[in-house]
Write a protein that holds these residues in place. Structure first.
Motif, PDB file in Angstrom:
ATOM      1  N   THR A  60       0.831  -1.011  -0.009  1.00  0.00           N
ATOM      2  CA  THR A  60      -0.205   0.057   0.055  1.00  0.00           C
ATOM      3  C   THR A  60       0.779   1.171   0.082  1.00  0.00           C
ATOM      4  O   THR A  60       1.905   1.211   0.774  1.00  0.00           O
ATOM      5  CB  THR A  60      -0.883  -0.029   1.293  1.00  0.00           C
ATOM      6  OG1 THR A  60      -0.089   0.111   2.234  1.00  0.00           O
ATOM      7  CG2 THR A  60      -2.048  -0.816   1.464  1.00  0.00           C
ATOM      8  N   PHE A  61       0.572   2.394  -0.866  1.00  0.00           N
ATOM      9  CA  PHE A  61       1.297   3.505  -0.760  1.00  0.00           C
ATOM     10  C   PHE A  61       0.061   4.570  -0.421  1.00  0.00           C
ATOM     11  O   PHE A  61      -1.154   4.677  -1.126  1.00  0.00           O
ATOM     12  CB  PHE A  61       1.649   4.111  -2.258  1.00  0.00           C
ATOM     13  CG  PHE A  61       2.736   2.884  -2.741  1.00  0.00           C
ATOM     14  CD1 PHE A  61       3.123   1.844  -1.918  1.00  0.00           C
ATOM     15  CD2 PHE A  61       3.496   3.140  -4.025  1.00  0.00           C
ATOM     16  CE1 PHE A  61       4.290   1.113  -2.472  1.00  0.00           C
ATOM     17  CE2 PHE A  61       4.146   2.379  -4.538  1.00  0.00           C
ATOM     18  CZ  PHE A  61       4.882   1.405  -3.834  1.00  0.00           C
ATOM     19  N   LYS A  62       0.359   5.205   0.544  1.00  0.00           N
ATOM     20  CA  LYS A  62      -0.367   6.309   0.987  1.00  0.00           C
ATOM     21  C   LYS A  62       0.138   7.777   1.016  1.00  0.00           C
ATOM     22  O   LYS A  62       0.912   7.957   1.680  1.00  0.00           O
ATOM     23  CB  LYS A  62      -1.132   6.012   2.588  1.00  0.00           C
ATOM     24  CG  LYS A  62      -1.841   4.748   2.398  1.00  0.00           C
ATOM     25  CD  LYS A  62      -2.174   4.450   3.832  1.00  0.00           C
ATOM     26  CE  LYS A  62      -2.878   2.958   3.976  1.00  0.00           C
ATOM     27  NZ  LYS A  62      -3.179   2.996   5.519  1.00  0.00           N
ATOM     28  N   ALA A  63      -0.364   8.511   0.247  1.00  0.00           N
ATOM     29  CA  ALA A  63       0.245   9.977  -0.003  1.00  0.00           C
ATOM     30  C   ALA A  63      -0.632  11.063   0.775  1.00  0.00           C
ATOM     31  O   ALA A  63      -1.899  10.901   0.612  1.00  0.00           O
ATOM     32  CB  ALA A  63       0.261  10.332  -1.347  1.00  0.00           C
ATOM     33  N   CYS A  76      -2.573   0.494  -3.974  1.00  0.00           N
ATOM     34  CA  CYS A  76      -2.400  -0.996  -3.400  1.00  0.00           C
ATOM     35  C   CYS A  76      -2.091  -2.001  -4.468  1.00  0.00           C
ATOM     36  O   CYS A  76      -2.596  -1.590  -5.581  1.00  0.00           O
ATOM     37  CB  CYS A  76      -3.474  -1.086  -2.506  1.00  0.00           C
ATOM     38  SG  CYS A  76      -5.128  -1.271  -3.137  1.00  0.00           S
ATOM     39  N   GLY A  77      -1.837  -2.977  -4.199  1.00  0.00           N
ATOM     40  CA  GLY A  77      -1.321  -4.267  -5.043  1.00  0.00           C
ATOM     41  C   GLY A  77      -0.489  -5.108  -4.763  1.00  0.00           C
ATOM     42  O   GLY A  77      -0.411  -5.361  -3.370  1.00  0.00           O
ATOM     43  N   PHE A  78      -0.016  -5.926  -5.584  1.00  0.00           N
ATOM     44  CA  PHE A  78       0.800  -7.133  -5.446  1.00  0.00           C
ATOM     45  C   PHE A  78       2.000  -6.803  -6.194  1.00  0.00           C
ATOM     46  O   PHE A  78       1.889  -6.489  -7.520  1.00  0.00           O
ATOM     47  CB  PHE A  78       0.037  -8.110  -5.649  1.00  0.00           C
ATOM     48  CG  PHE A  78      -1.252  -8.190  -4.911  1.00  0.00           C
ATOM     49  CD1 PHE A  78      -1.243  -8.771  -3.680  1.00  0.00           C
ATOM     50  CD2 PHE A  78      -2.349  -7.816  -5.719  1.00  0.00           C
ATOM     51  CE1 PHE A  78      -2.589  -8.694  -3.070  1.00  0.00           C
ATOM     52  CE2 PHE A  78      -3.413  -7.957  -5.052  1.00  0.00           C
ATOM     53  CZ  PHE A  78      -3.664  -8.243  -3.776  1.00  0.00           C
ATOM     54  N   ILE A  79       3.099  -7.741  -5.719  1.00  0.00           N
ATOM     55  CA  ILE A  79       4.578  -7.695  -6.501  1.00  0.00           C
ATOM     56  C   ILE A  79       4.657  -9.247  -6.719  1.00  0.00           C
ATOM     57  O   ILE A  79       4.737  -9.896  -5.838  1.00  0.00           O
ATOM     58  CB  ILE A  79       5.637  -7.025  -5.783  1.00  0.00           C
ATOM     59  CG1 ILE A  79       5.108  -5.552  -5.406  1.00  0.00           C
ATOM     60  CG2 ILE A  79       6.899  -7.152  -6.595  1.00  0.00           C
ATOM     61  CD1 ILE A  79       6.263  -4.961  -4.526  1.00  0.00           C
ATOM     62  N   ARG A  80       4.970  -9.379  -7.893  1.00  0.00           N
ATOM     63  CA  ARG A  80       5.151 -10.972  -8.063  1.00  0.00           C
ATOM     64  C   ARG A  80       6.715 -10.989  -8.795  1.00  0.00           C
ATOM     65  O   ARG A  80       7.120  -9.988  -9.550  1.00  0.00           O
ATOM     66  CB  ARG A  80       4.229 -11.599  -9.235  1.00  0.00           C
ATOM     67  CG  ARG A  80       2.865 -11.390  -8.531  1.00  0.00           C
ATOM     68  CD  ARG A  80       1.734 -12.220  -9.433  1.00  0.00           C
ATOM     69  NE  ARG A  80       2.324 -13.615  -9.837  1.00  0.00           N
ATOM     70  CZ  ARG A  80       1.776 -14.554  -8.983  1.00  0.00           C
ATOM     71  NH1 ARG A  80       1.159 -14.266  -7.755  1.00  0.00           N
ATOM     72  NH2 ARG A  80       2.449 -15.810  -9.095  1.00  0.00           N
ATOM     73  N   MET A  81       7.396 -11.884  -8.719  1.00  0.00           N
ATOM     74  CA  MET A  81       8.519 -12.427  -9.373  1.00  0.00           C
ATOM     75  C   MET A  81       8.475 -13.518 -10.517  1.00  0.00           C
ATOM     76  O   MET A  81       7.919 -14.832  -9.969  1.00  0.00           O
ATOM     77  CB  MET A  81       9.609 -12.606  -8.581  1.00  0.00           C
ATOM     78  CG  MET A  81      10.204 -11.306  -7.996  1.00  0.00           C
ATOM     79  SD  MET A  81      12.000 -11.409  -7.438  1.00  0.00           S
ATOM     80  CE  MET A  81      12.866 -11.391  -8.769  1.00  0.00           C
ATOM     81  N   GLN A  82       8.948 -13.370 -11.685  1.00  0.00           N
ATOM     82  CA  GLN A  82       8.788 -14.653 -12.556  1.00  0.00           C
ATOM     83  C   GLN A  82      10.037 -15.538 -11.935  1.00  0.00           C
ATOM     84  O   GLN A  82      11.182 -15.219 -11.761  1.00  0.00           O
ATOM     85  CB  GLN A  82       9.262 -14.117 -13.988  1.00  0.00           C
ATOM     86  CG  GLN A  82       9.205 -15.368 -14.928  1.00  0.00           C
ATOM     87  CD  GLN A  82       9.422 -14.820 -16.335  1.00  0.00           C
ATOM     88  OE1 GLN A  82       9.926 -13.987 -16.535  1.00  0.00           O
ATOM     89  NE2 GLN A  82       9.214 -15.635 -17.355  1.00  0.00           N
ATOM     90  N   PRO A  83       9.738 -16.810 -11.850  1.00  0.00           N
ATOM     91  CA  PRO A  83      10.556 -17.649 -10.983  1.00  0.00           C
ATOM     92  C   PRO A  83      11.645 -17.754 -11.900  1.00  0.00           C
ATOM     93  O   PRO A  83      11.713 -18.010 -13.126  1.00  0.00           O
ATOM     94  CB  PRO A  83       9.641 -18.953 -10.989  1.00  0.00           C
ATOM     95  CG  PRO A  83       8.409 -18.537 -10.985  1.00  0.00           C
ATOM     96  CD  PRO A  83       8.136 -17.421 -11.749  1.00  0.00           C
ATOM     97  N   GLY A  84      12.926 -18.016 -11.305  1.00  0.00           N
ATOM     98  CA  GLY A  84      13.972 -18.391 -11.929  1.00  0.00           C
ATOM     99  C   GLY A  84      14.696 -17.025 -12.530  1.00  0.00           C
ATOM    100  O   GLY A  84      15.915 -17.233 -13.526  1.00  0.00           O
TER     101      GLY A  84
END
Length: 169
Positions: A60-63, A76-84
């Motif tokens: 979450t980012f709140k300014a 707001c949201g989600f961070i994903r990494m591509q495996p490998g």
């Protein structure tokens, strides 16, 4: 089934390269915002990066306006990494009615992201945001720095926001 209170969950192995982001960050001085179509402004912001053991970081980012302290922008949201790989994706919803997917690379402790998809509510205000790029990096002094650039229907990609943070937890 609810999770037990105060249970510590290990960070998913797929996200170990992003462990430096975790926690709460608060701007240590007001950030700067500007764009040709708006009056320049200063803002303060709190970022929170957390996880529940899944291969995703929640954020979450709140300014807030630096002088009046009134709420401004929210993300707001989600961070994903591509495996490998070092490929990272941010899935973001903004209180302005904009949703986006930003993808890019993690190099050391720096994320370089560019929007891959931007969508908006049918009644969004013009000019429409067409592209966003974002750089988030952990500086050698331990502070987090974020720069956001934006392009609209009538403006090319240019810096819109710049701010630094200190870890508060």
């Amino acid at each position: 089934m609810a999770c037990p209170a105060n249970q510590t969950v290990e960070l998913n192995q797929a996200l170990l390269a992003l462990d430096w982001l975790l926690g709460t960050w608060e701007s240590d001085e007001p950030g700067e915002g500007n764009f040709p179509s708006i009056k320049p402004f200063h803002y303060i912001e709190t970022l929170n990066f957390s996880h529940v053991g899944q291969p995703v970081i929640n954020f979450t980012f709140k300014a807030f306006h630096a002088e009046t302290k009134k709420p401004m922008h929210r993300e707001c949201g989600f961070i994903r990494m591509q495996p490998g790989t070092n490929r990272v994706a941010f899935i973001i919803a903004q209180n302005s009615g904009l949703v986006e997917i930003e993808e890019g690379d993690l190099t050391g402790q720096q994320l370089n992201l560019q929007s891959q998809a931007v969508a908006r509510t049918s009644f969004a205000r013009e000019p429409y945001v067409q592209k966003i790029s974002r750089v988030i990096q952990l500086r050698s002094d331990g502070r987090l720095e974020q720069s956001v650039s934006m392009a609209t229907d009538n403006q090319p990609l240019m810096q819109h926001l710049h701010i630094t943070y200190s870890r508060s937890s």
